[in-house]
Structures are given as C-alpha cells and as structure tokens.
Write a protein that holds these residues in place. Structure first.
Motif, mmCIF file in Angstrom:
data_model
loop_
_atom_site.group_PDB
_atom_site.id
_atom_site.type_symbol
_atom_site.label_atom_id
_atom_site.label_comp_id
_atom_site.label_asym_id
_atom_site.label_seq_id
_atom_site.Cartn_x
_atom_site.Cartn_y
_atom_site.Cartn_z
ATOM 1 N N UNK A 165 29.288 -10.613 19.974
ATOM 2 C CA UNK A 165 30.074 -10.548 21.205
ATOM 3 C C UNK A 165 29.942 -9.150 21.793
ATOM 4 N N UNK A 166 29.763 -9.130 23.107
ATOM 5 C CA UNK A 166 29.567 -7.839 23.781
ATOM 6 C C UNK A 166 29.896 -8.011 25.257
ATOM 7 N N UNK A 167 30.443 -6.931 25.890
ATOM 8 C CA UNK A 167 30.714 -7.064 27.322
ATOM 9 C C UNK A 167 29.464 -7.339 28.134
ATOM 10 N N UNK A 168 28.310 -6.917 27.657
ATOM 11 C CA UNK A 168 27.060 -7.195 28.346
ATOM 12 C C UNK A 168 26.497 -8.518 27.821
ATOM 13 N N UNK A 169 26.551 -9.556 28.644
ATOM 14 C CA UNK A 169 26.171 -10.903 28.233
ATOM 15 C C UNK A 169 24.710 -11.005 27.861
ATOM 16 N N UNK A 170 23.853 -10.238 28.535
ATOM 17 C CA UNK A 170 22.422 -10.332 28.261
ATOM 18 C C UNK A 170 22.091 -9.912 26.842
ATOM 19 N N UNK B 10 32.582 -4.399 20.796
ATOM 20 C CA UNK B 10 31.668 -5.520 20.546
ATOM 21 C C UNK B 10 31.741 -5.888 19.078
ATOM 22 N N UNK B 11 31.091 -7.017 18.743
ATOM 23 C CA UNK B 11 31.151 -7.513 17.377
ATOM 24 C C UNK B 11 29.742 -7.834 16.900
ATOM 25 N N UNK B 12 29.474 -7.497 15.652
ATOM 26 C CA UNK B 12 28.183 -7.798 15.038
ATOM 27 C C UNK B 12 28.445 -8.521 13.725
ATOM 28 N N UNK B 13 27.421 -9.306 13.302
ATOM 29 C CA UNK B 13 27.566 -9.988 12.020
ATOM 30 C C UNK B 13 27.061 -9.104 10.891
ATOM 31 N N UNK B 14 26.946 -9.658 9.712
ATOM 32 C CA UNK B 14 26.573 -8.853 8.553
ATOM 33 C C UNK B 14 25.161 -8.345 8.587
ATOM 34 N N UNK C 277 41.645 -5.714 17.870
ATOM 35 C CA UNK C 277 40.671 -6.737 18.265
ATOM 36 C C UNK C 277 40.099 -7.420 17.029
ATOM 37 N N UNK C 278 39.853 -6.644 15.986
ATOM 38 C CA UNK C 278 39.347 -7.247 14.747
ATOM 39 C C UNK C 278 40.315 -8.259 14.167
ATOM 40 N N UNK C 279 41.571 -7.929 14.225
ATOM 41 C CA UNK C 279 42.587 -8.868 13.711
ATOM 42 C C UNK C 279 42.641 -10.149 14.542
#
Length: 941
Positions: A497-502, A487-491, A335-337
């Motif tokens: 990005x996360x499956x939970x939209x809220x 999910x994805x987080x920034x620095x 997913x990261x790629x």
C-alpha cells in the motif's frame, strides 16, 4: 654677527653647518665661505610655507660657491626628493653652510631634517629630529614607516640645482621630465600625454614651482617636527621680515628690496580657525575613531544577535525534531494497528466464507444467498479460493468470485488463476503453516492484495485459503496527509500500500530504501532512524511498525528539509530582522559617535598644529564630560608649550645651541655638573681699549659683531661650544657638554683658523678703509689647555649659566694673557702639543710658573699647520728650541747666539727671543746658581 652651529652629518657624506645671521650688512659681508658651499636660505608664505636657495641678499659680492634653487613648497614630496638627490651628488664630501635670518631657524632645521628623511627613510625620524635640534617637539612619527604613497600624475618638470661660483653657473643637471606611476600602466602609456611647458629661469626664481598634484599629504615626511611660522606671524621673503614696514637694514637698501602684499592677520586668523574645523578624520590613521566605534558596536550587535538566532534556532529545531520523531513513530504505530485489525478482519471473514463453501448439507441456494449477501456487504472482497497442493502445483478445490465487481471491471476468472499461478511459490508457504501477504495488483486495473492462510481439513493443514481483496479495504490509512508519507510492505519488501498508486500496481520492490532494509533485518517490532536516501535525494526521518502478520510492516517517512522548513524560514526572518536592526544601530551609532569623535578630531587637529609649532590653537571645550576636560587641559598644555618655546628661543640667542639642546634632553644632569676632560679656549683682542676709545658706539658695535661673528663661526665649525663673551674676549669649551673626538686637535685647528681669519678681516678693513688705523692692525691672543675641569650650570637657582671651572681653565686664561709678553698669537701646554704635533708646527717657548700655581708649566707657541708652514719658520723654531736647551744648561752666550739666529731666520722681530736674550744677559751677570731649575716665575696674570 653670525652664530654658527655644530656640524650636523647630512646626506651620508656631507656636513651641515647652520649660520644664524643677525641681518646686519657687515656680518653678512664678513662671510667668505671659502671651504665649502654656501646656501642663502630664504622663505616665504603664500598658501603654505615655501623655501628657496636664493642669491646673496642685497646684491653683495660673493665670489665663492653657493647653490641656487627656486621657491619650493615644503609639502611637495617628489620635488623635495629630487632636491635631496641633487644635493647628495653636488655636495658629496663637502661642507654645506646654510646662512639664514635668526627668526627662521626652526624652519631651516625642519626643512633640512625633511630632506635628510627623504634621502634615507630607514633612519628613525626621532633620531633625525634629535640630530637637527628639534628634540623639544613632540614626535608623532612611528618607528617603522612605509614607503611614499604616490598619487598618479602625468608628468612633472624639475628645475636644475645651480652651483654658482667664481667660474660662473654650473647646472648640476638639465631640466628633465619625470613620469610618476605611469610606466607600468598600459592605459596611461597608450594615451597621449601633453608635456608641460618648461618654465623659464625667471619664472622659477620669482614664482613657486608648479608641479601639479602631489603625493599623499599624510606622508610621514610631513610629520617630522617643525615649528613653521603660523599664519598670524609675519611672512618672509628673501630671508627678511616683511610686516608692511621696511626693516632697518632694508631702509638702507630701498632700491634692492621688494614689496610683498600680505594678508591681514585678522583675516588669516579667521581662515585658519575656519580651516581647523574641516578635519579629515582619517589623517595619519588607518581607521578613524568613528569607524572603529561603528565597527565594534556592529561586531557586538552581530555577535549578540547571531548568538540569539543560533541558540533559538538550535532549540527550535531540536524541539521540532523531537516532536517530529514522536509524531512519526506514533503515526506508524496507529496505522500499523489499524491495518493489522483490518487484515485480521479480512482473514476472519475469509474463514467464514470458507466454512460456508465447505459446509456439508447446506442447500446450494442458501449457500449462494449467503455468498451474495457477503459480497454485497463487503465489496472489497473479489475472490476467495481453497487450494490443495499436489506436488508442485496448486489445485483448486473450491472458489468463489464477487460477480458484481467482475461485471464492473474487465477482470476475468483466468486473471485470478494467473495471480495464483504467478505467486505459486509464495502461496506454497501457507501449506507450511505460515501466513502469506502478497501484492496481487499486477494484471488488475485496481490495486489489490492477496492473503494466503493455512486451513485444516480432517485435522491436518492440507489446504490453503487464498483471499484477494481490493486495496480500498485499507488504503484509507495510507492517504497523503501533511508532510509524512506512509506505506506498507510485505516480508519481502514489496510494496502493498502506498499513496502513489503506480508503485502498488507495479508491485515495486522497495528493499533499496534504508528504512525498508532496516525493517526487514531488524528484529524489533518498531524502530526509528535518520538516513540519507540517494534515490529520493536528501535526509529523511523514518519509522516502521510491524503489524505482526506475514512479516509485513507499516513505514512512515518524512523529509527533514520539509520538516524543518519552518525552522529555516524562521532563521531567514530573524536574519532580515537582524539586518534591519544592524542598519538602524549603525545609523544611530554614526550620529551618536560624532558627538564623541568631533571633539577628539579637533584635539587631533590641534595636536598636528602644535607639532608644527603653532601653539595658538582655536579649539574650545564643547562637552561637559571627560573629553571636554581633556580639551581644557590640552589648551593649557599648548599655552605652556608656547611659553616654553619662547624661553627656548630666548635661551638660544643667549646660550650656545648645543647647550640648549642638551638642556632640553636632560637639564638636571647639566645642573648637577660633572668632572670632564676638556680643552679650554680663551681669546682676547690686543689693545682693544685703545681701539674702543677711537671709535663711535655704532662703529665699535659693528667692529665687535663682525669680529666675534667670524671667530664664533670658526669655533662652532670645529665643534666648540661658546661659553661666553667677555667684551672682546671669547671663552669656549671643547668636549662638553657633548663629547668631541680629538677635541685638542680641533681646538688647535680653530685657533689657527681664527688667526688666519683675523688676517683676512684686517686686509678687508684696510682695503675698504673701515674703522680706525688701530683696528686695521688689530691682533688677538689665544690660550689653550687640556685637562679635567668641572662643567655644568653655575650660579643660583634663579640665574645660572653653563660654564667651566678648575685649574685647567685658569691656566688657559693665564696662557692667553702671557701671549702678550712673548709676542705670539697662540700659547698651548704639553697636553695639547702631544695631541697635535703630527699636524701642527709648534715651538717650545718657556718653562714658567704662572701666578697662583706652584707646578712649572712647559708652554709652546702654536705656529700653524705643518703643511702650510714656511721653511724659515720651521728653521726659526728649531734654532729657538736649541737656544733654550743651552739656556737650561746655563750656556748663556751660546743660548744668546741661538736666539739671535732664530730671530734672523724668522725675518721679523721675535719678542720671545728678545725676552730670553735679556734673561741670559741678566743671568750672565748674576748667576742663578747650580741648583737653578730653569723655571721662570711670572708675577702677574
């Protein structure tokens, strides 16, 4: 004839003397029991053996003290305890004489051994069985036994122990009610307890004592070795055998006998065999053999199955964990790629749009057409702007919107400007040559993210390209699939990005998660760890993969509980299977173990029967294995023990019980013999040949039995051992085969008591005109000597008897014969006299050399107890000894005077004085010379 046993210490302060009775009336009437308390022991068998202390048999007159107590079951422990307690108080410091028929001797010894154990259960049962002559039986009692296990009953009534004597009846204690195991039970105390009706004296004497339910039947008391008559033997009541026919004695006393209906032997035997099959598998054991087999097999099954389950579960879980870790890190990488590729694609397209916006000379219509085509093909792009920095503010140089998307949503251009202004500090980093990745969702209806990259104009990084893209561009990679969450987080740890939209719409900060914190601080591009998440609750496995853009990263987490759910489900299923298997195994073992335990339990039942003396055991081998072979040998052993018991009983009627008991312990030692310091005892009836010629055979046997019974009782009372009867003569041994303290004194006491007893018998015979006139004046002579002698079994290997041999024995026999010449009842030697002089009155009679012995012997007459001696006898003895001193000095006339004075003081003819007077007169005429030593040589035995 009465046979008396040695004294047995009983109930701490008393002594028990057993009197085996031959069931003849004369021997019974000869017993007076004036120096103790007599118990007429009687038994009967109903459902179980019962005993009582009854009245004197056949209604004979018995004036001295004796106890009476109603029939009591041997298995009623609390009642037996009560009886033991009463006997302790009533017989303290006294002798108890138990008179019983010979054929119930083992029952007698067993009953009193049980009473002794109940009085003090701290005494080793093996010691009790040995003390009471039951050593020959196999003891099954443990060395340490617990207290009696009482079973709750409401109330029990005990009859009094009655002491009956010259003064009439004396009840030791009144009838009392005893509550058992209810005093401390509030439930029982609150209930109304009906007091049973007190039984009348007739009920107590004629029937069994009904005391309700009793204690635990496996009490160690019941295991004290006994040999109670089996059900196929005759029952006994009132101490006499009842076989459906009357005994010879009962035929003489028909009006005083009772008829008892007995169960036919065949029926009893069948009932006994049937009952022997109903075996309690827990009798006398803490755990039954069957239970142990089931327990061991169950334990082995549980251990083996548990080991398999644990081993399989461990490796299964390990395999799942390794697979899970691999999938977790691979998913983060993939997913990261993909996300990196998508974001770089966005950046590249953004640069193209920026070029389109900044290209000089491009017609405006063409520029719009290009932008419209771009936004139509990439609908996720919703905003692109080029900014320059002026101080701390960002100034828009050019910007473009996705008009179609703006129309669909309520977002305005100002909203985009607000996003830029809100994230101004972060976007400024783009002017420093860094890429920026932000969550631009707050304020928008749909999730989105913003990218800021530095752009060059005029060769310098003085501009920043800001791109806002819908999250739909990359959200497909973060959709929920399976048990993993990606999910994805920034620095800065903000979720992109996360499956939970809220969470995305709120731009949630996830730096509190250990895996996010690890990604932000770990210099590695990918990493995996297990951790405990307090917010989510539970253990998690997490992996991260940095995408290599703006320090952002993709994180994949999975709950270990969910990951290992299949493992736990498999374990639970295995436990169900193990439980079913265990139950199946237990059922199989239960039925299979019966094939093993049933023969063993039959052997146990047979062992208990043999322990009770019933050697006729109704078991047969039922298997062809080792247990069947053991059963066969056990039956052979029972038959051998039965033969051994018969031999013992025969020996008991022919040999002193003390000798039999010691022979059972160590026969080899008695056969070897030993040199022991003993006191030899010889007694004989004077002129018995004349008496025997005048009496019929029956009268002669009755006279002899009566006399020998009375004398033997006294011999046994003083711990003497009967060597043999030689017609009317009695030969006894003191201090062998068992040690006897002060055996010289006890032999002297026995001799004096025999003389006194014979005097009573003469008075009784004269009063009742029994036998002949010569028998009514019958007298006996006794000889005592103490010294070393050879004792042991003498004879051949096939036929031998326990006896004594040596000079000590021969001299005692010579003294008994010499008593006739001196006209005295008892003659003793110096060793005896030295030991008894403080208690007994003696007189020095003569200095003689007996036939067959060269050394002279000083012989003394044993007159009696000093405490009972009359003053004239003391004076006569002193005068006689003074006369003998003058005799040794050859002062014949003075000696004659002393001897005459001695006879005068005595008041009756003294044959010894006459003999010495004759010697003095002879020596006065024919002097023995100056070298005479005073010794008189006897020329006959």
């Amino acid at each position: 004839m009465l046979e008396i046993s040695a004294e047995i210490p009983f109930l701490k302060t008393s002594k028990l003397i057993l009197l085996a009775w031959d069931e003849s009336l004369p021997s019974l009437e000869s017993w007076k029991g004036d120096d103790g308390i007599t118990i007429f022991f009687q038994t009967r068998r109903t459902r179980e053996l019962e005993f009582r202390f009854g009245p004197p048999p056949w209604g004979i007159s018995f004036q001295n003290d004796h106890f009476e107590y109603p029939f009591l079951s041997i298995h009623h422990i609390s009642a037996n305890k009560h009886l033991a307690k009463e006997l302790t108080q009533a017989s303290e410091g006294k002798n108890l004489y138990v008179l019983y028929p010979k054929n119930v001797e083992v029952e007698v010894r067993s009953v009193f051994a049980r009473l002794e154990y109940l009085y003090d259960d701290r005494i080793s049962p093996d010691r009790i069985t040995h003390r009471f002559g039951l050593t020959g039986k196999t003891s099954s009692i443990p060395e340490t036994v617990g207290k009696t296990k009482e079973i709750e009953t409401k109330s029990l009534s005990y009859p009094p122990l009655e002491l009956i004597g010259v003064s009439g009846k004396t009840k030791r204690r009144q009838m009392e009610l005893v509550s058992i195991s209810t005093e401390n039970d509030p439930k029982v105390q609150d209930q109304h307890i009906e007091i049973p009706k007190i039984q009348s004296k007739e009920d107590l004497e004629n029937g069994s004592l009904d005391l309700g339910k009793e204690e635990d039947p496996n009490h160690p008391y019941d295991m004290i070795e006994s040999s109670f008559a089996s059900s196929d033997e005759s029952n006994y009541t009132n101490g006499h055998q009842v076989n459906g026919e009357k005994s010879s004695v009962l035929s003489q006393k028909e009006d005083q006998s009772k008829t008892i209906v007995t169960t036919p032997p065949e029926k009893e035997s069948k009932e006994e065999n049937a009952s022997s099959l109903n075996i309690d598998s827990t009798v006398g054991t803490k755990f039954s053999l069957q239970l142990k087999m089931m327990g061991v097999i169950s334990l082995l099954f549980i251990l083996s199955v548990s080991s398999i389950i644990i081993f399989a579960s461990f490796h299964f879980k390990r395999s799942i964990e390794l697979q899970l870790r691999d999938n977790n890190i691979r998913m983060a990488e993939i997913i990261g790629s993909k996300v990196r590729s998508d974001i770089l694609g966005v950046v590249e397209k953004g640069r193209q749009i920026a070029i389109t916006l900044t290209t000089q000379g491009l017609p405006e219509d063409d520029r719009k057409l290009l932008l419209k085509t771009f936004f139509k093909n990439d609908k996720e792009f919703i905003y692109l702007g080029i900014f320059e920095r002026r101080g701390n503010t960002l100034v828009i140089k050019r910007e473009v919107f996705n008009e179609e998307e703006l129309k669909k949503s309520s977002v305005t251009e100002d909203d985009f400007h607000a996003v830029v202004e809100r994230n101004r500090d972060a976007l400024v980093e783009a002017f420093n040559g860094q890429t920026v990745l932000l969550n631009s969702s707050p304020g928008f209806v749909e999730p989105s993210f913003a990218i800021a990259i530095p752009t060059a104009e005029n060769g310098e990084l003085d501009n920043a390209l800001v791109i806002i893209v819908k999250l739909e561009k990359i959200i497909g990679a973060f959709s929920k699939k399976g048990i993993e969450t990606t999910f994805m987080v920034n620095g800065s740890g903000t979720v992109l990005a996360h499956p939970k939209e809220d969470l995305v719409l709120a731009a949630t900060d996830l730096t509190g998660m250990p895996i996010v914190k690890s990604m932000l601080t770990n210099p590695q591009s990918k990493f995996q760890m297990s951790y405990l998440d307090d917010e989510l609750g539970g253990n998690y496995l997490g992996s991260f993969q940095k995408i290599g853009f703006a320090d952002a990263g993709v994180i994949t987490i999975v709950s270990e509980e969910k990951a290992f759910a299949d493992v736990y489900k498999s374990q639970k299923t295995n436990l169900y299977i193990a439980g079913i298997g265990l139950c199946s195994a237990l059922i199989f073992v239960f039925f299979f173990s019966k094939t093993i335990t049933k023969p063993v339990l039959q052997l146990l039942s047979a062992t208990l029967e043999i322990a009770k003396g019933n050697f006729k055991i109704g078991i047969k081998p039922t298997t062809q294995d080792e247990v069947g072979l053991l059963t066969k040998y056990f039956i052979d052993m029972g038959q051998g023990l039965e033969e051994r018991e018969k031999v013992k009983n025969i020996l008991g009627s022919m040999i002193d019980p003390v000798v039999v008991q010691e022979a059972m312990v160590d026969l080899a030692a008695l056969k070897r013999g030993s040199e022991t310091h003993i006191t030899a005892f010889f007694s004989d009836v004077a002129s018995f040949s004349t008496i025997s010629e005048q009496l019929k055979s029956a009268d002669l046997a009755s006279l002899l039995n009566e006399y020998l019974s009375a004398m033997t009782i006294i011999l046994k009372k003083h711990e003497g051992v009967l060597d043999k009867y030689i017609g009317d003569a009695i030969v006894g041994i003191f201090n062998a085969p068992v040690p006897v303290l002060d055996h010289e004194l006890k032999a002297a006491r026995a001799s004096v008591d025999m003389v006194l007893k014979l005097k009573e018998l003469r008075e009784y015979w004269t009063k009742n005109n029994l036998y002949s006139k010569e028998a009514q004046v019958m007298d006996a002579r006794i000889g005592l000597n103490s010294g070393p002698a050879k004792v042991g079994f003498m004879g051949t290997d096939a036929l031998a008897s326990y006896t004594m041999m040596g000079d000590t024995v021969n001299l005692a026999a010579r003294l008994e014969a010499a008593g006739k010449d001196y006209g005295v009842n008892i003659l003793i030697t110096d060793p005896i006299r030295d030991k008894i002089k403080d208690e007994m009155l003696t007189r020095f009679v003569d200095l003689v050399r007996v036939k067959g012995k060269n050394e002279p012997v000083r012989i003394h007459e044993l007159i009696g107890y000093r405490s009972d001696a009359q003053s004239n006898l003391v004076e006569a003895a002193a005068l006689y000894e003074s006369g003998f001193d003058e005799y040794l000095k050859q002062n014949w006339k003075k000696a004659i005077q002393y001897f005459q004075d001695s006879e005068k003081a005595k008041g009756v003819k003294d044959k010894a004085s006459h003999m010495l007077i004759e010697r003095c007169e002879e020596y006065n005429l024919n002097s023995p010379g100056k070298n005479w030593d005073g010794v008189f040589t006897r020329t006959h035995k």
